[in-house]
Design a protein around this motif. Structure first.
Motif, PDB file in Angstrom:
ATOM      1  N   GLN A  66      51.119  23.827  47.978  1.00  0.00           N
ATOM      2  CA  GLN A  66      50.998  22.172  49.066  1.00  0.00           C
ATOM      3  C   GLN A  66      52.308  21.250  47.569  1.00  0.00           C
ATOM      4  O   GLN A  66      52.161  20.495  47.374  1.00  0.00           O
ATOM      5  CB  GLN A  66      50.814  21.724  49.538  1.00  0.00           C
ATOM      6  CG  GLN A  66      50.686  21.826  50.738  1.00  0.00           C
ATOM      7  CD  GLN A  66      51.350  22.256  52.138  1.00  0.00           C
ATOM      8  OE1 GLN A  66      52.597  21.073  51.409  1.00  0.00           O
ATOM      9  NE2 GLN A  66      51.696  22.823  52.349  1.00  0.00           N
TER      10      GLN A  66
ATOM     11  N   GLY B 225      54.891  18.912  47.771  1.00  0.00           N
ATOM     12  CA  GLY B 225      54.796  17.678  47.015  1.00  0.00           C
ATOM     13  C   GLY B 225      55.876  17.843  45.986  1.00  0.00           C
ATOM     14  O   GLY B 225      56.723  16.797  46.126  1.00  0.00           O
TER      15      GLY B 225
ATOM     16  N   ARG C  48      59.570  17.803  47.582  1.00  0.00           N
ATOM     17  CA  ARG C  48      59.984  15.898  48.814  1.00  0.00           C
ATOM     18  C   ARG C  48      59.841  14.626  47.335  1.00  0.00           C
ATOM     19  O   ARG C  48      60.590  14.605  48.038  1.00  0.00           O
ATOM     20  CB  ARG C  48      59.024  16.387  49.756  1.00  0.00           C
ATOM     21  CG  ARG C  48      58.572  17.861  50.497  1.00  0.00           C
ATOM     22  CD  ARG C  48      57.490  17.414  51.500  1.00  0.00           C
ATOM     23  NE  ARG C  48      55.699  17.642  51.079  1.00  0.00           N
ATOM     24  CZ  ARG C  48      55.657  18.879  51.395  1.00  0.00           C
ATOM     25  NH1 ARG C  48      56.578  19.516  51.833  1.00  0.00           N
ATOM     26  NH2 ARG C  48      54.479  18.610  50.778  1.00  0.00           N
ATOM     27  N   THR C  49      59.205  14.785  46.913  1.00  0.00           N
ATOM     28  CA  THR C  49      58.938  13.339  46.012  1.00  0.00           C
ATOM     29  C   THR C  49      60.426  13.784  45.097  1.00  0.00           C
ATOM     30  O   THR C  49      60.879  12.300  44.955  1.00  0.00           O
ATOM     31  CB  THR C  49      57.754  13.631  44.719  1.00  0.00           C
ATOM     32  OG1 THR C  49      56.616  13.724  45.975  1.00  0.00           O
ATOM     33  CG2 THR C  49      57.646  12.304  43.927  1.00  0.00           C
TER      34      THR C  49
ATOM     35  N   ASP D  42      64.311  18.246  51.136  1.00  0.00           N
ATOM     36  CA  ASP D  42      63.554  18.422  52.471  1.00  0.00           C
ATOM     37  C   ASP D  42      63.680  19.774  52.296  1.00  0.00           C
ATOM     38  O   ASP D  42      63.350  20.171  51.367  1.00  0.00           O
ATOM     39  CB  ASP D  42      64.933  18.294  53.410  1.00  0.00           C
ATOM     40  CG  ASP D  42      66.515  19.606  53.341  1.00  0.00           C
ATOM     41  OD1 ASP D  42      66.016  20.466  52.721  1.00  0.00           O
ATOM     42  OD2 ASP D  42      67.317  19.067  53.866  1.00  0.00           O
ATOM     43  N   GLU D  43      62.862  20.258  53.785  1.00  0.00           N
ATOM     44  CA  GLU D  43      62.198  21.557  53.148  1.00  0.00           C
ATOM     45  C   GLU D  43      62.929  23.085  53.242  1.00  0.00           C
ATOM     46  O   GLU D  43      62.889  23.587  52.499  1.00  0.00           O
ATOM     47  CB  GLU D  43      61.292  21.562  55.108  1.00  0.00           C
ATOM     48  CG  GLU D  43      59.619  20.928  54.879  1.00  0.00           C
ATOM     49  CD  GLU D  43      59.108  21.140  54.128  1.00  0.00           C
ATOM     50  OE1 GLU D  43      58.559  22.588  53.801  1.00  0.00           O
ATOM     51  OE2 GLU D  43      58.216  20.553  53.789  1.00  0.00           O
TER      52      GLU D  43
ATOM     53  N   LEU E 294      52.779  11.958  42.185  1.00  0.00           N
ATOM     54  CA  LEU E 294      52.658  12.326  44.247  1.00  0.00           C
ATOM     55  C   LEU E 294      52.314  11.286  45.532  1.00  0.00           C
ATOM     56  O   LEU E 294      51.737  11.540  46.164  1.00  0.00           O
ATOM     57  CB  LEU E 294      52.566  13.893  44.084  1.00  0.00           C
ATOM     58  CG  LEU E 294      53.265  15.063  43.256  1.00  0.00           C
ATOM     59  CD1 LEU E 294      52.627  16.200  42.880  1.00  0.00           C
ATOM     60  CD2 LEU E 294      54.958  14.901  43.446  1.00  0.00           C
TER      61      LEU E 294
ATOM     62  N   ASN F  27      53.037   9.322  47.066  1.00  0.00           N
ATOM     63  CA  ASN F  27      53.666   9.512  48.236  1.00  0.00           C
ATOM     64  C   ASN F  27      54.003  10.254  49.420  1.00  0.00           C
ATOM     65  O   ASN F  27      53.966  10.054  50.039  1.00  0.00           O
ATOM     66  CB  ASN F  27      54.523   8.359  48.138  1.00  0.00           C
ATOM     67  CG  ASN F  27      54.422   6.953  47.411  1.00  0.00           C
ATOM     68  OD1 ASN F  27      53.724   6.484  48.172  1.00  0.00           O
ATOM     69  ND2 ASN F  27      56.074   6.911  46.974  1.00  0.00           N
ATOM     70  N   ASP F  28      52.818  11.211  48.932  1.00  0.00           N
ATOM     71  CA  ASP F  28      53.697  12.873  49.854  1.00  0.00           C
ATOM     72  C   ASP F  28      51.969  13.329  50.245  1.00  0.00           C
ATOM     73  O   ASP F  28      50.918  13.516  49.134  1.00  0.00           O
ATOM     74  CB  ASP F  28      53.920  13.367  48.756  1.00  0.00           C
ATOM     75  CG  ASP F  28      54.373  15.399  49.780  1.00  0.00           C
ATOM     76  OD1 ASP F  28      55.618  15.470  50.463  1.00  0.00           O
ATOM     77  OD2 ASP F  28      53.305  15.442  50.165  1.00  0.00           O
ATOM     78  N   GLU F  29      51.898  12.784  51.510  1.00  0.00           N
ATOM     79  CA  GLU F  29      50.386  13.178  52.227  1.00  0.00           C
ATOM     80  C   GLU F  29      50.022  14.667  51.873  1.00  0.00           C
ATOM     81  O   GLU F  29      48.347  14.397  51.234  1.00  0.00           O
ATOM     82  CB  GLU F  29      50.180  12.581  53.355  1.00  0.00           C
ATOM     83  CG  GLU F  29      49.063  12.441  54.053  1.00  0.00           C
ATOM     84  CD  GLU F  29      49.147  12.302  55.699  1.00  0.00           C
ATOM     85  OE1 GLU F  29      49.131  12.977  56.258  1.00  0.00           O
ATOM     86  OE2 GLU F  29      50.335  11.047  55.865  1.00  0.00           O
ATOM     87  N   ARG F  30      50.294  15.434  51.706  1.00  0.00           N
ATOM     88  CA  ARG F  30      49.610  17.127  51.578  1.00  0.00           C
ATOM     89  C   ARG F  30      50.498  17.318  49.989  1.00  0.00           C
ATOM     90  O   ARG F  30      48.538  17.710  49.853  1.00  0.00           O
ATOM     91  CB  ARG F  30      51.034  17.664  52.273  1.00  0.00           C
ATOM     92  CG  ARG F  30      50.956  18.253  53.918  1.00  0.00           C
ATOM     93  CD  ARG F  30      52.543  19.043  53.984  1.00  0.00           C
ATOM     94  NE  ARG F  30      53.706  18.255  54.007  1.00  0.00           N
ATOM     95  CZ  ARG F  30      54.604  18.931  54.764  1.00  0.00           C
ATOM     96  NH1 ARG F  30      54.792  20.145  55.132  1.00  0.00           N
ATOM     97  NH2 ARG F  30      55.673  18.303  54.795  1.00  0.00           N
ATOM     98  N   ALA F  31      50.775  16.767  48.999  1.00  0.00           N
ATOM     99  CA  ALA F  31      50.365  16.892  47.473  1.00  0.00           C
ATOM    100  C   ALA F  31      49.131  16.062  47.066  1.00  0.00           C
ATOM    101  O   ALA F  31      48.822  16.447  46.598  1.00  0.00           O
ATOM    102  CB  ALA F  31      52.204  16.227  47.120  1.00  0.00           C
TER     103      ALA F  31
END
Ligand code: AMP
Length: 434
Positions: free
Chosen positions: A163, A167, A170-171, A175-176, A235, A237-241
């Protein structure tokens, strides 16, 4: 058959190589058992459908065949998919979390190269049925202890989390769908270097600014706490990271608790390690003596093991590649240098002394000393010494008429050439203590 030859990519291992391989396996087994892992063995052959649909592109490397009963079978590709079958089949008998180790050959129809074979041996260790970061840490600690026990002087285990790379993508504004390309590009970092990865990112359609940002993030280096602190900040701001950083922090703190020295592991955000089935921690051990790639790798794969049982069974594990360890250890001169198993060679002075020599060999063997007995009582002693030396024995023992009369044995140290008379009653103790 025009020439007598083994199959390409499948190797014969003569005694000296086998002694090193057996040493590697015995060491790994000892470390696994010290961590409370239990052994498992499953067949080399599985129903083809057990292996199908799990390996992505690599499925074409599976060796398949039809047996006499028309069944579609396959040689196992690794020991992980068979583990998934075993877990589903014996669900009622296994106490989870289950720590198991397994050793044996796997088969892949690869293009053979140095360190890559079609028949190769893996030694796997997995913890099935736990999502605790302590399980991840136990696996990494086990691998560090195993490599230390094998004598590797300067390996490092690189840790990362799936992740984190997501992350990072995404950061950087991707996109995915684009994350897969980022993953594949980063996977080539050690091969291509930063400039090569940047080119690869641009080629896969990543904008120049995003590519720069990704590169800056994946190149963060330092000891584990420092790297994690920096990643947490960048990172945030990225919840999963953020969750991935917390997970890696828990794992590295557990490694401290388990006594693994800080220089043995690091957090390396550039470690991608395949796309397929990892869901959390991924790791690889590297050494500067093997620039061709990693010594071994593993990680957490929470969805694979439960696919036959049709439920999620969190699992973390690794596979030691015995062939790769063997190649590197041979190159570094690590492990036993013995050419044979025998320590002692009992000569036969002449036909009349055959019985006495047999009794001496029996006595040494009963004392737990690996002992060769001369098979040709009429051979000159000098030739027998030469044979003992070529077999790699440390000592040659002689029982002539004089020794028999005085109840002594001549003990010749084949390393130094020094020869001495030893009391018959203390000869076993003397050989054992040398
Ligand atoms: P994998 O199952 O691909 O994750 O591989 C785990 C370990 O097995 C690797 O780190 C290698 O040491 C070893 N390995 C995998 N494929 C081969 C091969 N074709 N020949 C020799 N060793 C291999």
């Amino acid at each position: 058959m025009a020439t007598i030859q083994n199959i390409k990519g499948m190797r014969d291992h003569l005694p000296q190589a086998m002694l090193l391989r057996q040493h590697i396996v015995a060491t790994l087994q000892q470390v696994c058992e010290r961590y409370g892992f239990d052994p498992l063995q499953s067949p080399v052959v599985e129903y083809a459908e057990v292996l199908e649909g799990k390996l992505g592109d690599d499925e074409k490397l599976i060796y398949r065949f039809e047996d006499h009963g028309g069944r579609q079978l396959a040689l196992r590709y690794d020991q992980t998919v068979p583990l998934a079958r075993v877990v589903a089949q014996y669900a009622g008998q296994l106490v989870l979390p289950w720590r198991r180790y397994a050793y044996g050959p796997s088969y892949r129809g690869e293009r053979p190269a140095r360190g890559r074979y079609r028949e190769f041996y893996q030694f796997d260790a997995d913890i099935v049925g736990s999502s605790s970061p302590l399980a991840d840490a136990e696996i990494v600690a086990l691998l560090c202890e195993a490599l230390s026990a094998l004598g590797f002087p300067d390996f490092v285990t690189m840790l990362n989390h799936r992740q984190l790379i997501g992350g990072i993508a995404r950061t950087s504004g991707l996109d995915e769908a684009a994350a897969g390309g980022v993953y594949r590009a980063i996977d080539k970092f050690d091969k291509l270097g930063a400039a090569g990865v940047q080119e690869e990112l641009l080629r896969s359609g990543v904008a120049p600014r995003a590519a720069e940002q990704i590169l800056a993030l994946v190149q963060i280096e330092g000891d584990a706490p420092a790297v994690l602190e920096e990643l947490a900040a960048r990172l945030a701001n990225d919840e999963r990271a953020v969750a991935a950083v917390a997970n890696l922090r828990a794992i590295s703190e557990a490694l401290v608790g388990l006594g693994i020295p800080a220089e043995r592991y690091t957090v390396a955000p550039r470690l991608a390690r395949g796309l397929a089935y990892y869901t959390g921690l991924v790791f690889e051990a590297i050494t500067p003596h093997w620039p061709e790639g990693s010594l071994l790798g593993g990680g957490r794969y929470d969805e694979l093991i439960g696919q036959f049982a049709k439920r999620s069974i969190p699992t973390v594990g690794l596979a030691f590649g015995i062939d790769r360890l063997h190649d590197v250890m041979e190159q570094l001169g690590l492990g036993p240098q013995a050419t044979g198993t025998a320590v002692a060679f009992v000569t036969i002075f002449g036909p009349e002394q055959t019985q006495a020599s047999m009794a001496l060999a029996r006595e040494l063997r009963a004392a737990g000393i690996n002992t060769l007995l001369c098979l040709e009582p009429t051979t000159a002693l000098g030739k027998q010494f030469k044979e003992a030396d070529r077999k790699g024995a440390r000592f040659a023992l002689v029982l002539g008429p004089d020794e028999l009369a005085r109840d002594t044995v001549v003990l010749k140290d084949l390393r130094t050439g020094v020869q001495e008379h030893v009391e018959r009653s203390s000869v076993s103790a003397k050989v054992r203590s040398s």
